[in-house]
Design an enzyme around this catalytic site. Structure first.
Site, PDB file in Angstrom:
ATOM      1  N   ASP A  36      36.857 -10.947 -10.762  1.00  0.00           N
ATOM      2  CA  ASP A  36      36.637  -9.421  -9.983  1.00  0.00           C
ATOM      3  C   ASP A  36      35.247  -8.727 -10.084  1.00  0.00           C
ATOM      4  O   ASP A  36      35.203  -7.645  -9.640  1.00  0.00           O
ATOM      5  CB  ASP A  36      37.860  -8.638 -10.566  1.00  0.00           C
ATOM      6  CG  ASP A  36      37.629  -8.325 -11.988  1.00  0.00           C
ATOM      7  OD1 ASP A  36      36.685  -8.734 -12.623  1.00  0.00           O
ATOM      8  OD2 ASP A  36      38.473  -7.339 -12.613  1.00  0.00           O
ATOM      9  N   HIS A 129       8.036   5.514 -12.511  1.00  0.00           N
ATOM     10  CA  HIS A 129       7.574   5.910 -11.349  1.00  0.00           C
ATOM     11  C   HIS A 129       6.648   7.150 -11.389  1.00  0.00           C
ATOM     12  O   HIS A 129       5.665   7.546 -10.877  1.00  0.00           O
ATOM     13  CB  HIS A 129       8.857   5.995 -10.367  1.00  0.00           C
ATOM     14  CG  HIS A 129       8.348   6.744  -9.207  1.00  0.00           C
ATOM     15  ND1 HIS A 129       7.365   5.960  -8.189  1.00  0.00           N
ATOM     16  CD2 HIS A 129       8.474   7.803  -8.467  1.00  0.00           C
ATOM     17  CE1 HIS A 129       7.056   6.932  -7.235  1.00  0.00           C
ATOM     18  NE2 HIS A 129       7.946   7.814  -7.236  1.00  0.00           N
ATOM     19  N   LYS A 190       0.882   9.421   2.991  1.00  0.00           N
ATOM     20  CA  LYS A 190       2.470   8.881   3.519  1.00  0.00           C
ATOM     21  C   LYS A 190       3.227   9.680   3.632  1.00  0.00           C
ATOM     22  O   LYS A 190       3.690  10.831   2.808  1.00  0.00           O
ATOM     23  CB  LYS A 190       2.668   7.916   2.241  1.00  0.00           C
ATOM     24  CG  LYS A 190       3.971   7.049   2.525  1.00  0.00           C
ATOM     25  CD  LYS A 190       4.185   6.231   1.363  1.00  0.00           C
ATOM     26  CE  LYS A 190       5.241   6.652   0.420  1.00  0.00           C
ATOM     27  NZ  LYS A 190       5.600   5.602  -0.429  1.00  0.00           N
ATOM     28  N   ARG A 192       7.574   9.598   4.032  1.00  0.00           N
ATOM     29  CA  ARG A 192       8.640   8.652   4.181  1.00  0.00           C
ATOM     30  C   ARG A 192       9.563   9.057   5.192  1.00  0.00           C
ATOM     31  O   ARG A 192      10.199  10.303   5.137  1.00  0.00           O
ATOM     32  CB  ARG A 192       9.261   8.412   2.580  1.00  0.00           C
ATOM     33  CG  ARG A 192      10.461   7.654   2.740  1.00  0.00           C
ATOM     34  CD  ARG A 192      10.813   7.306   1.146  1.00  0.00           C
ATOM     35  NE  ARG A 192       9.825   6.255   0.545  1.00  0.00           N
ATOM     36  CZ  ARG A 192       9.876   4.914   0.741  1.00  0.00           C
ATOM     37  NH1 ARG A 192      10.559   4.379   1.703  1.00  0.00           N
ATOM     38  NH2 ARG A 192       9.018   4.278   0.156  1.00  0.00           N
ATOM     39  N   GLY A 222       8.462  -3.233   0.871  1.00  0.00           N
ATOM     40  CA  GLY A 222       6.986  -3.408   1.660  1.00  0.00           C
ATOM     41  C   GLY A 222       6.434  -2.416   2.560  1.00  0.00           C
ATOM     42  O   GLY A 222       5.516  -2.241   3.173  1.00  0.00           O
ATOM     43  N   GLY A 223       7.369  -1.536   3.078  1.00  0.00           N
ATOM     44  CA  GLY A 223       7.181  -0.562   3.966  1.00  0.00           C
ATOM     45  C   GLY A 223       5.784   0.187   3.720  1.00  0.00           C
ATOM     46  O   GLY A 223       4.885   0.601   4.600  1.00  0.00           O
ATOM     47  N   THR A 224       5.741   0.695   2.514  1.00  0.00           N
ATOM     48  CA  THR A 224       4.453   1.652   2.040  1.00  0.00           C
ATOM     49  C   THR A 224       3.300   0.855   2.089  1.00  0.00           C
ATOM     50  O   THR A 224       2.148   1.347   2.713  1.00  0.00           O
ATOM     51  CB  THR A 224       4.863   2.072   0.552  1.00  0.00           C
ATOM     52  OG1 THR A 224       5.941   2.777   0.535  1.00  0.00           O
ATOM     53  CG2 THR A 224       3.504   2.875   0.151  1.00  0.00           C
TER      54      THR A 224
HETATM   55  C1  R5P Z   1       7.101   5.535  -3.848  1.00  0.00           C
HETATM   56  O1  R5P Z   1       6.989   6.654  -4.207  1.00  0.00           O
HETATM   57  C2  R5P Z   1       6.649   4.459  -4.798  1.00  0.00           C
HETATM   58  O2  R5P Z   1       5.324   4.746  -5.322  1.00  0.00           O
HETATM   59  C3  R5P Z   1       6.476   3.008  -3.827  1.00  0.00           C
HETATM   60  O3  R5P Z   1       5.308   3.152  -2.935  1.00  0.00           O
HETATM   61  C4  R5P Z   1       7.528   2.826  -3.022  1.00  0.00           C
HETATM   62  O4  R5P Z   1       8.900   2.912  -3.807  1.00  0.00           O
HETATM   63  C5  R5P Z   1       7.487   1.610  -2.290  1.00  0.00           C
HETATM   64  O5  R5P Z   1       8.540   1.106  -1.597  1.00  0.00           O
HETATM   65  P1  R5P Z   1       8.766   0.489  -0.407  1.00  0.00           P
HETATM   66  O6  R5P Z   1       7.796  -1.028  -0.669  1.00  0.00           O
HETATM   67  O7  R5P Z   1       9.996   0.217   0.017  1.00  0.00           O
HETATM   68  O8  R5P Z   1       7.705   1.271   0.723  1.00  0.00           O
END
Ligand code: R5P
Length: 297
Positions: A36, A129, A190, A192, A222-224
């Site tokens: 489960d 972080h 940046k 988000r 990888g978006g950042t």
């Molecule tokens: C954001 O504040 C973190 O420092 C990273 O830039 C972020 O978590 C990267 O996430 P992703 O690769 O999804 O853009």
């Protein structure tokens, strides 16, 4: 006295390396997953009176790995362990370290409460972080920075390079890598847009004609990195990018997205298990020595 080293299912290789670096072997423990989806752990030998180091990063599936860590700590405590140090090189939910609108949880604090209920004595993490996350914990938190290890791998970079932070929050981290290398820093503004979509709105600093080294704490989707790399190249940086990040999660579309970039090198630590193959040159920087230093402190 050498502590016992126990590891869950999240990163057996790191557990092994840490035990080896401490001059011991991994204490036998089994993780069982029931049909489960529930988990349990079983310590094969007694731990009464022992000092124990539990190794378990909390990458995907974050909730399962977190719960498994708590189950291990509970089994150890009930088995009479004297002291438990949790080595959690990547701590999930640490990005939820502040509330933007007042209508969301403080995820880092919730995780701290969960780990407190597991009765750990000390936590060792790599590049949280933000340092503010430490404040969520009542237990002592040892914070290991991967910056010196990553900077060491980049020491051949010349004055014609620039360390780029892909967002304002990462500026100090980028400076910690740029300073020993003696190269300048730039930062991307940046925005988000969602969990996996970001937009680069501008760059502060000179990147023209330079080889950009993008420095971040986490590579998730990888978006950042894609937004930052495209922005620096559009601003005249050389069409080749080096990336240095503490935690290579490579979640969801990350590998496909990063494959679209002219990546010369991607450096990550082994805070989580690296992907088996990548469409770019990946270098994995081992953490075990730095973790042992933190344990000895
Ligand atoms: C954001 O504040 C973190 O420092 C990273 O830039 C972020 O978590 C990267 O996430 P992703 O690769 O999804 O853009």
């Amino acid at each position: 006295m050498t502590p016992l080293v126990v590891g869950g299912s999240a990163h057996p290789q790191l557990t092994q390396q840490l035990a080896q670096a401490l001059g011991t072997v991994v204490h036998p423990m089994e993780v069982e997953v029931f049909p489960d989806g529930e988990r349990t752990v079983f310590l094969r030998e007694a731990v009464t009176g022992c000092e124990v180091v539990v190794v378990q990063p909390t990458q995907q599936p974050a909730g399962e790995h977190l719960l498994e860590l708590c189950l291990m700590c509970d089994a150890l405590r009930r088995g009479g362990a004297r002291r438990i140090t949790a080595v959690v090189p990547y701590l999930a939910y640490a990005r939820q370290d502040r509330r933007e609108t007042g209508r969301e949880p403080l995820g880092a604090r919730v995780v701290a409460e969960i780990l407190a209920s597991a009765r750990i004595d000390q936590l060792i993490c790599v590049d949280l972080h933000s340092r503010a996350v430490e404040g969520c914990f009542l237990e002592p938190v040892s914070h290991v920075s991967a910056a010196p290890l990553l900077a060491e791998r980049l020491k051949n970079f010349t004055g014609n390079s620039v360390v780029v932070s892909p967002d304002l929050g990462g500026l100090k981290r980028a400076e910690a890598i740029a300073r020993p290398l003696g190269i300048p820093v730039a930062v991307v503004h940046k925005q988000r847009l969602s969990g996996d979509a970001v937009e680069a709105r501008g760059i502060v600093g000179d990147v023209k004609g330079r080889h950009a080294v993008l420095v971040d704490d986490i590579i998730s989707t990888g978006g950042t990195l894609v937004a930052a790399a495209q922005a620096v190249i559009a601003a005249g940086a050389q069409p080749r990018i080096t990336v240095a990040a503490s935690h290579g999660l490579f979640a969801g579309p990350a590998l496909e997205r990063l494959a679209t970039l002219p990546l010369e090198r991607v450096l990550v630590t082994d805070s989580v298990p690296p992907p088996k193959s990548t469409p770019f040159p990946l270098e994995v920087v081992p953490l075990s020595k730095a973790l042992v230093e933190a344990l000895n402190r």
